[in-house]
Design a protein around this motif. Sequence first.
Motif, mmCIF file in Angstrom:
data_model
loop_
_atom_site.group_PDB
_atom_site.id
_atom_site.type_symbol
_atom_site.label_atom_id
_atom_site.label_comp_id
_atom_site.label_asym_id
_atom_site.label_seq_id
_atom_site.Cartn_x
_atom_site.Cartn_y
_atom_site.Cartn_z
ATOM 1 N N SER A 174 72.372 108.947 -21.055
ATOM 2 C CA SER A 174 72.242 109.963 -20.010
ATOM 3 C C SER A 174 72.537 111.377 -20.493
ATOM 4 C CB SER A 174 73.195 109.620 -18.850
ATOM 5 O OG SER A 174 74.545 109.611 -19.298
ATOM 6 N N HIS A 175 72.683 111.564 -21.810
ATOM 7 C CA HIS A 175 73.020 112.887 -22.347
ATOM 8 C C HIS A 175 72.329 113.069 -23.691
ATOM 9 C CE1 HIS A 175 75.671 110.680 -25.058
ATOM 10 N NE2 HIS A 175 76.105 110.018 -23.998
ATOM 11 N N PHE A 176 72.508 114.240 -24.308
ATOM 12 C CA PHE A 176 71.783 114.597 -25.527
ATOM 13 C C PHE A 176 72.629 114.502 -26.798
ATOM 14 C CE2 PHE A 176 69.166 116.985 -22.400
ATOM 15 C CZ PHE A 176 67.917 116.508 -22.767
ATOM 16 N N GLU A 177 73.788 113.873 -26.737
ATOM 17 C CA GLU A 177 74.644 113.854 -27.927
ATOM 18 C C GLU A 177 73.990 113.122 -29.096
ATOM 19 O OE1 GLU A 177 77.788 115.606 -28.220
ATOM 20 O OE2 GLU A 177 76.579 116.458 -26.603
ATOM 21 N N GLY A 178 73.253 112.047 -28.816
ATOM 22 C CA GLY A 178 72.562 111.328 -29.879
ATOM 23 C C GLY A 178 71.481 112.164 -30.532
ATOM 24 N N GLU A 179 70.694 112.862 -29.716
ATOM 25 C CA GLU A 179 69.640 113.713 -30.247
ATOM 26 C C GLU A 179 70.224 114.891 -31.022
ATOM 27 O OE1 GLU A 179 67.929 111.127 -27.355
ATOM 28 O OE2 GLU A 179 69.643 112.462 -27.144
ATOM 29 N N THR A 180 71.330 115.437 -30.535
ATOM 30 C CA THR A 180 71.954 116.563 -31.226
ATOM 31 C C THR A 180 72.489 116.136 -32.590
ATOM 32 O OG1 THR A 180 72.623 117.401 -29.046
ATOM 33 C CG2 THR A 180 73.585 118.458 -30.971
ATOM 34 N N GLN A 181 73.026 114.925 -32.661
ATOM 35 C CA GLN A 181 73.514 114.424 -33.958
ATOM 36 C C GLN A 181 72.358 114.256 -34.937
ATOM 37 O OE1 GLN A 181 76.866 114.141 -34.680
ATOM 38 N NE2 GLN A 181 76.017 114.032 -36.739
ATOM 39 N N GLN A 182 71.189 113.860 -34.419
ATOM 40 C CA GLN A 182 70.001 113.798 -35.277
ATOM 41 C C GLN A 182 69.697 115.167 -35.878
ATOM 42 O OE1 GLN A 182 66.277 111.756 -34.312
ATOM 43 N NE2 GLN A 182 67.250 111.016 -32.446
ATOM 44 N N VAL A 183 69.794 116.212 -35.048
ATOM 45 C CA VAL A 183 69.541 117.577 -35.517
ATOM 46 C C VAL A 183 70.511 117.939 -36.636
ATOM 47 C CG1 VAL A 183 69.672 120.023 -34.890
ATOM 48 C CG2 VAL A 183 68.526 118.394 -33.365
ATOM 49 N N LEU A 184 71.797 117.681 -36.415
ATOM 50 C CA LEU A 184 72.816 118.047 -37.406
ATOM 51 C C LEU A 184 72.616 117.283 -38.715
ATOM 52 C CD1 LEU A 184 75.941 118.173 -35.054
ATOM 53 C CD2 LEU A 184 74.587 120.089 -35.902
ATOM 54 N N ASN A 185 72.252 115.994 -38.610
ATOM 55 C CA ASN A 185 72.011 115.199 -39.818
ATOM 56 C C ASN A 185 70.792 115.710 -40.585
ATOM 57 O OD1 ASN A 185 74.184 113.599 -39.084
ATOM 58 N ND2 ASN A 185 72.935 111.965 -38.213
ATOM 59 N N ALA A 186 69.709 115.984 -39.850
ATOM 60 C CA ALA A 186 68.484 116.464 -40.497
ATOM 61 C C ALA A 186 68.698 117.837 -41.114
ATOM 62 C CB ALA A 186 67.336 116.507 -39.487
ATOM 63 N N TYR A 187 69.427 118.695 -40.417
ATOM 64 C CA TYR A 187 69.711 120.034 -40.936
ATOM 65 C C TYR A 187 70.436 119.957 -42.275
ATOM 66 C CZ TYR A 187 71.543 124.820 -41.177
ATOM 67 O OH TYR A 187 71.868 126.094 -41.591
ATOM 68 N N LYS A 188 71.397 119.040 -42.369
ATOM 69 C CA LYS A 188 72.147 118.905 -43.619
ATOM 70 C C LYS A 188 71.268 118.348 -44.727
ATOM 71 C CE LYS A 188 76.447 117.254 -45.634
ATOM 72 N NZ LYS A 188 77.777 116.656 -45.385
ATOM 73 N N ARG A 189 70.404 117.367 -44.400
ATOM 74 C CA ARG A 189 69.520 116.813 -45.430
ATOM 75 C C ARG A 189 68.540 117.866 -45.940
ATOM 76 N NH1 ARG A 189 69.002 112.458 -41.836
ATOM 77 N NH2 ARG A 189 66.835 113.020 -41.401
ATOM 78 N N ILE A 190 68.071 118.732 -45.033
ATOM 79 C CA ILE A 190 67.056 119.721 -45.401
ATOM 80 C C ILE A 190 67.667 120.899 -46.155
ATOM 81 C CG2 ILE A 190 65.438 121.425 -44.450
ATOM 82 C CD1 ILE A 190 64.915 119.378 -42.171
ATOM 83 N N THR A 191 68.830 121.378 -45.687
ATOM 84 C CA THR A 191 69.417 122.593 -46.262
ATOM 85 C C THR A 191 70.525 122.311 -47.272
ATOM 86 O OG1 THR A 191 71.110 122.823 -44.545
ATOM 87 C CG2 THR A 191 68.932 123.817 -44.110
ATOM 88 N N GLY A 192 71.078 121.093 -47.245
ATOM 89 C CA GLY A 192 72.174 120.757 -48.137
ATOM 90 C C GLY A 192 73.530 121.220 -47.651
#
Length: 469
Positions: free
Chosen positions: A436-454
């Motif tokens: 019922s919230h966006f915490e899972g999707e937000t964690q995806q963003v943070l994980n992808a951001y780290k993989r892309i930018t280091g």
Amino acid sequence: MDTQEPINPNYDVVVCGTGLIECILSGLLSMEGKRVFHMDRNPYYGGEGASLNLTNLWKLFKAGQQFPQQLGQNRDWNIDLIPKFVMANGQLVKILLKTKVARYLEWKAIDGTYVFQMKEAGLFSKGGGKIEKVPATASEALKSDLMGMFEKRRCQKFLSYVSNYEVSNPKTHEGLNLNQMTCAQLLKKFELEPNTIDFIGHAVALYSNDQFLDKPAIQTIEKIKLYMDSIGRYGDSPFIYPIYGLGGIPEGFSRMAAVNGGTFMLNADLDEVLFDGDGKVCGLKSEKVKELMGIEQINCKMIIADPSYALKAKLSNKVKSIGKIVRCICILNHPIPNTKNLPSVQVIIPQRQTGRKNDIYVMMVSDVHNVCKKGFFIAILSTNVETNNPEKELEPGFEVVGTILEKFITVSDVYVPVDDGSKDNIFISSSFDPQSHFEGETQQVLNAYKRITGKDLDLTNLPIDQDDQ
């Protein structure tokens, strides 16, 4: 002589789809100085999480039919396709504040959160299903009708323990190692009853099934503390919701990307992905891009896309389905019964209360959020599919909602990427989860951001609120 400058087809990143995850990453990478090209096959922003007016809603679900005149005008309606609220102290709010996208949005707190509970008949009371307000503090637990007198005291003691718990302060641990003991072991120590465990695990910690009981207790404690910390931040509810619907969030990040030089194109699909000799992505082809920009292909170093684009571009080996979610958009002419006529609520129906394996979620918003005509309400139900009759699985939710004027059912695959994208530089997001919230999707963003930018996205030193930006 034609003096028009030739179009530069070279970009650092191509983003396919304007869903929440894709738009946040588009905005963040544009802030990093990346040259971003962002495309979507739809004529509107938001992808699977868009907010639609009546015309687009009927076009999507009831093509060829006209919406009833009693519903009013398109300008009165912004109907979410995905039922979610925003945790007031969650990661998404922190990203909104950090990027200053919060200034593009106006918010309103959700008025109440409830949980469904089956009760046995007593000497002076009837049995059956009832919905009750969710207590999230020790003082609220003492006033709750969810529990008997002695259970209220036990629940109060548990919530006080959670509230006082600090990872860095062993004195607050009371001799318990929450990294080693399971959540079931912790709850047993406080002698909590099954129904109490239900609302704590499902309506406060917001788990969608009972698997949390076998995991380290610290995970549940962190989720309960997030819920507690979210209450009072922007109102008496842990949830907030944007005026004009959830579609405004990806639009806000798209605006940020455009301000930082991003190029956007709607009504454009991904037709083919191009690779270099090392198997890494080097570009893409799109008939619509060719038509509008006059170039054969877009050159890029990486692609970020939602699963539907991977499937369309013959990259089905990049994703897999792990199940299905059934959702139902309901247009009502009344608030949800037994919620004190509140204009916005969440009702969680824990799995055990209906003999299911997964919870059913009911979210309702109204004209106070500028998403529908005054006098109407929008309720959206969702759950994981467990049988061959998904709509029937939502019946406990339909009973909670009451009389329905219009109903729109979808059954969607839940896709997840099969790799992290580092080998070919194609980063695929997961489908929206049923929570019922966006915490899972937000964690995806943070994980992808780290993989892309280091590097990790710095979410420290945030403005206190959007007025401070």
